[in-house]
Motif scaffolding. Structure first.
Motif, PDB file in Angstrom:
ATOM      1  N   ARG A 148      52.509   9.593 -39.337  1.00 50.05           N
ATOM      2  CA  ARG A 148      51.255   8.854 -39.262  1.00 50.05           C
ATOM      3  C   ARG A 148      51.465   7.419 -39.722  1.00 50.05           C
ATOM      4  NH1 ARG A 148      47.072  11.716 -43.320  1.00 50.05           N
ATOM      5  NH2 ARG A 148      45.869   9.804 -42.981  1.00 50.05           N
ATOM      6  N   ALA A 149      50.796   6.499 -39.002  1.00 43.44           N
ATOM      7  CA  ALA A 149      50.900   5.069 -39.316  1.00 43.44           C
ATOM      8  C   ALA A 149      49.507   4.458 -39.173  1.00 43.44           C
ATOM      9  CB  ALA A 149      51.873   4.383 -38.370  1.00 43.44           C
ATOM     10  N   PRO A 150      49.201   3.439 -39.981  1.00 38.97           N
ATOM     11  CA  PRO A 150      47.850   2.867 -39.954  1.00 38.97           C
ATOM     12  C   PRO A 150      47.601   1.961 -38.747  1.00 38.97           C
ATOM     13  CG  PRO A 150      49.194   1.733 -41.577  1.00 38.97           C
ATOM     14  CD  PRO A 150      50.036   2.861 -41.052  1.00 38.97           C
ATOM     15  N   LEU A 151      46.426   2.129 -38.107  1.00 40.73           N
ATOM     16  CA  LEU A 151      45.947   1.154 -37.137  1.00 40.73           C
ATOM     17  C   LEU A 151      45.243   0.028 -37.875  1.00 40.73           C
ATOM     18  CD1 LEU A 151      44.580   3.572 -34.390  1.00 40.73           C
ATOM     19  CD2 LEU A 151      46.717   2.288 -34.368  1.00 40.73           C
ATOM     20  N   PHE A 152      44.523   0.359 -38.931  1.00 44.56           N
ATOM     21  CA  PHE A 152      44.065  -0.628 -39.897  1.00 44.56           C
ATOM     22  C   PHE A 152      43.938   0.070 -41.250  1.00 44.56           C
ATOM     23  CE2 PHE A 152      39.727   0.745 -40.591  1.00 44.56           C
ATOM     24  CZ  PHE A 152      39.335   1.305 -39.386  1.00 44.56           C
ATOM     25  N   ASN A 153      44.027  -0.718 -42.308  1.00 48.51           N
ATOM     26  CA  ASN A 153      44.019  -0.117 -43.642  1.00 48.51           C
ATOM     27  C   ASN A 153      43.591  -1.128 -44.694  1.00 48.51           C
ATOM     28  OD1 ASN A 153      44.830   2.001 -45.646  1.00 48.51           O
ATOM     29  ND2 ASN A 153      46.221   0.358 -46.275  1.00 48.51           N
ATOM     30  N   SER A 154      42.624  -0.752 -45.520  1.00 43.11           N
ATOM     31  CA  SER A 154      42.243  -1.583 -46.666  1.00 43.11           C
ATOM     32  C   SER A 154      42.097  -0.692 -47.899  1.00 43.11           C
ATOM     33  CB  SER A 154      40.931  -2.326 -46.381  1.00 43.11           C
ATOM     34  OG  SER A 154      39.878  -1.402 -46.144  1.00 43.11           O
ATOM     35  N   MET A 155      42.925   0.326 -47.987  1.00 43.59           N
ATOM     36  CA  MET A 155      42.809   1.314 -49.061  1.00 43.59           C
ATOM     37  C   MET A 155      44.188   1.599 -49.670  1.00 43.59           C
ATOM     38  SD  MET A 155      41.202   5.176 -48.793  1.00 43.59           S
ATOM     39  CE  MET A 155      39.624   4.629 -48.160  1.00 43.59           C
ATOM     40  N   GLU A 156      44.266   1.597 -50.991  1.00 35.30           N
ATOM     41  CA  GLU A 156      45.506   1.985 -51.664  1.00 35.30           C
ATOM     42  C   GLU A 156      45.629   3.503 -51.603  1.00 35.30           C
ATOM     43  OE1 GLU A 156      45.928   0.418 -55.586  1.00 35.30           O
ATOM     44  OE2 GLU A 156      45.080  -1.530 -55.027  1.00 35.30           O
ATOM     45  N   ARG A 157      46.761   3.991 -51.060  1.00 40.95           N
ATOM     46  CA  ARG A 157      46.897   5.435 -50.858  1.00 40.95           C
ATOM     47  C   ARG A 157      48.357   5.800 -50.647  1.00 40.95           C
ATOM     48  NH1 ARG A 157      46.427   6.386 -44.805  1.00 40.95           N
ATOM     49  NH2 ARG A 157      46.417   4.324 -43.873  1.00 40.95           N
ATOM     50  N   ASN A 158      48.642   7.092 -50.759  1.00 37.19           N
ATOM     51  CA  ASN A 158      49.978   7.603 -50.499  1.00 37.19           C
ATOM     52  C   ASN A 158      50.194   7.956 -49.033  1.00 37.19           C
ATOM     53  OD1 ASN A 158      51.205   7.559 -53.083  1.00 37.19           O
ATOM     54  ND2 ASN A 158      50.073   9.402 -53.685  1.00 37.19           N
ATOM     55  N   SER A 159      49.099   8.258 -48.300  1.00 36.67           N
ATOM     56  CA  SER A 159      49.234   8.830 -46.967  1.00 36.67           C
ATOM     57  C   SER A 159      49.618   7.832 -45.890  1.00 36.67           C
ATOM     58  CB  SER A 159      47.923   9.532 -46.574  1.00 36.67           C
ATOM     59  OG  SER A 159      46.831   8.625 -46.643  1.00 36.67           O
ATOM     60  N   LYS A 160      49.707   6.546 -46.239  1.00 32.09           N
ATOM     61  CA  LYS A 160      50.083   5.537 -45.248  1.00 32.09           C
ATOM     62  C   LYS A 160      51.563   5.671 -44.903  1.00 32.09           C
ATOM     63  CE  LYS A 160      50.411   1.317 -46.676  1.00 32.09           C
ATOM     64  NZ  LYS A 160      50.087  -0.023 -47.204  1.00 32.09           N
ATOM     65  N   ASN A 161      51.914   5.621 -43.609  1.00 36.16           N
ATOM     66  CA  ASN A 161      53.307   5.710 -43.158  1.00 36.16           C
ATOM     67  C   ASN A 161      53.997   6.944 -43.742  1.00 36.16           C
ATOM     68  OD1 ASN A 161      53.266   3.199 -41.696  1.00 36.16           O
ATOM     69  ND2 ASN A 161      53.319   2.146 -43.662  1.00 36.16           N
ATOM     70  N   MET A 162      53.462   8.114 -43.421  1.00 35.46           N
ATOM     71  CA  MET A 162      53.965   9.361 -43.998  1.00 35.46           C
ATOM     72  C   MET A 162      54.457  10.309 -42.902  1.00 35.46           C
ATOM     73  SD  MET A 162      51.923  12.049 -46.458  1.00 35.46           S
ATOM     74  CE  MET A 162      52.009  11.012 -47.910  1.00 35.46           C
ATOM     75  N   TYR A 163      55.612  10.922 -43.117  1.00 34.17           N
ATOM     76  CA  TYR A 163      56.107  11.940 -42.185  1.00 34.17           C
ATOM     77  C   TYR A 163      55.627  13.311 -42.646  1.00 34.17           C
ATOM     78  CZ  TYR A 163      59.574  13.564 -45.561  1.00 34.17           C
ATOM     79  OH  TYR A 163      60.182  14.096 -46.673  1.00 34.17           O
ATOM     80  N   LEU A 164      55.643  14.261 -41.710  1.00 32.53           N
ATOM     81  CA  LEU A 164      55.292  15.651 -42.016  1.00 32.53           C
ATOM     82  C   LEU A 164      56.232  16.575 -41.250  1.00 32.53           C
ATOM     83  CD1 LEU A 164      51.752  17.278 -42.029  1.00 32.53           C
ATOM     84  CD2 LEU A 164      53.631  18.349 -40.802  1.00 32.53           C
ATOM     85  N   LEU A 165      56.853  17.502 -41.946  1.00 30.25           N
ATOM     86  CA  LEU A 165      57.714  18.520 -41.345  1.00 30.25           C
ATOM     87  C   LEU A 165      57.235  19.878 -41.838  1.00 30.25           C
ATOM     88  CD1 LEU A 165      60.272  19.213 -39.672  1.00 30.25           C
ATOM     89  CD2 LEU A 165      61.577  18.994 -41.802  1.00 30.25           C
ATOM     90  N   ARG A 166      56.955  20.827 -40.895  1.00 31.30           N
ATOM     91  CA  ARG A 166      56.338  22.100 -41.293  1.00 31.30           C
ATOM     92  C   ARG A 166      56.936  23.264 -40.498  1.00 31.30           C
ATOM     93  NH1 ARG A 166      50.781  21.728 -39.500  1.00 31.30           N
ATOM     94  NH2 ARG A 166      50.244  20.704 -41.446  1.00 31.30           N
ATOM     95  N   PHE A 167      57.120  24.380 -41.205  1.00 30.99           N
ATOM     96  CA  PHE A 167      57.499  25.635 -40.545  1.00 30.99           C
ATOM     97  C   PHE A 167      56.443  26.676 -40.884  1.00 30.99           C
ATOM     98  CE2 PHE A 167      59.472  29.832 -40.577  1.00 30.99           C
ATOM     99  CZ  PHE A 167      59.941  29.888 -39.281  1.00 30.99           C
ATOM    100  N   GLU A 168      56.013  27.442 -39.856  1.00 34.94           N
ATOM    101  CA  GLU A 168      54.961  28.451 -40.056  1.00 34.94           C
ATOM    102  C   GLU A 168      55.360  29.748 -39.371  1.00 34.94           C
ATOM    103  OE1 GLU A 168      50.941  27.191 -39.105  1.00 34.94           O
ATOM    104  OE2 GLU A 168      50.537  29.149 -38.201  1.00 34.94           O
TER     105      GLU A 168
END
Length: 265
Positions: A239-259
């Motif tokens: 995930r990458a921001p289209l716009f952002n004005s918030m301090e957060r961890n989730s900006k530019n974050m990868y996700l790898l999942r096994f279910e």
């Protein structure tokens, strides 16, 4: 025995046929099959300013055809020098509307989430994935049209002070979240057996705002998913921001999942 095998095949087929709505970053209005259990292990992380990761262990249970329950535990080094236990969450979703035809349906559900976290307060985003103690409630609608599935949700989040000696929340305690997800079944072109590998591609949009604080963001999260033998899946998203004005961890974050899913329990 034949009835049990038939039930397993039908439930597995349901997962296969509608795989394009097994979104990576959001939940659809549809539920997993009744009396089935899914177990997930997930790793998320970001690379800047430092490489940090979070691991989530999650169990999902189809209590009935309409009610689905999740429980999750979080471990990360997002807020501390070393990996440590952050807390947990409980999620419930109830499907209240269904309009089904062959290879198409329209469904609506309400959902709620409660989370507890022992992390210090330091960022502006209210997030119930290990970051904040809080509550969330909302609605989601999903439309399946053959190989394409579209889904949208809106929800409200309320943050509370994390327990223990964690720093109290001094910023926004209320947030509005919204999502829009599209999933497309790329392979197989035609179903010949339950052993065929499904390949789904997704485009998801994830937004959140803190009313009265001028803090908001909208992310785009492309994802790819493989489903094996109709019982296990492998997801990757960034995930990458289209716009952002918030301090957060989730900006530019990868996700790898096994279910992995267990049917007909």
């Amino acid at each position: 025995m034949k009835r049990i095998l038939l039930a397993i095949c039908l439930m597995a087929m349901a997962c296969t046929v509608f795989g394009q709505e097994l979104y990576v970053n959001t939940e659809p209005a549809s539920n997993m099959a009744a009396r089935s259990l899914g177990v997930r292990i997930e790793n998320q992380g970001f690379f800047s300013p430092d490489f940090k990761t979070r691991t989530t262990l999650e169990a999902m249970y189809g209590a009935s055809g309409k009610l689905m329950l999740h429980g999750a535990a979080y471990l990360s080094g997002f807020y501390r020098p070393k990996q440590s236990f952050e807390g947990g969450s409980f999620y419930a979703k109830y499907r209240f509307f269904s309009q089904d035809t062959v290879h198409a349906h329209f469904r609506g559900a309400v959902f709620g989430k409660a989370a507890i976290s022992r992390n210090p307060y330091s960022l502006q985003e209210i997030a119930l994935e290990g970051d904040n103690t809080g509550l969330q409630g909302g609605m989601v609608f999903t439309k399946l049209m053959h190989k394409l599935a579209l889904s949208g949700s809106a929800s409200y989040l309320r943050a509370f002070d994390n327990p223990g000696d964690a720093t109290p929340v001094t910023g926004a305690k209320n947030a509005l979240a919204y999502t829009f997800s599209a999933g497309y079944l790329l392979f197989p072109k035609q179903y010949k057996s339950f052993d065929q590998v499904n390949m789904n591609i997704y485009a998801e949009f994830l937004g959140k705002a803190n009313p009265g604080y001028g803090q908001s963001y909208l992310d785009v999260a492309p994802a790819i998913q493989f489903i094996f033998n109709s019982v296990c899946r492998l997801d990757f998203s960034y995930r990458a921001p289209l716009f952002n004005s918030m301090e957060r961890n989730s900006k530019n974050m990868y996700l790898l999942r096994f279910e992995y899913n267990f049917f007909n329990l």
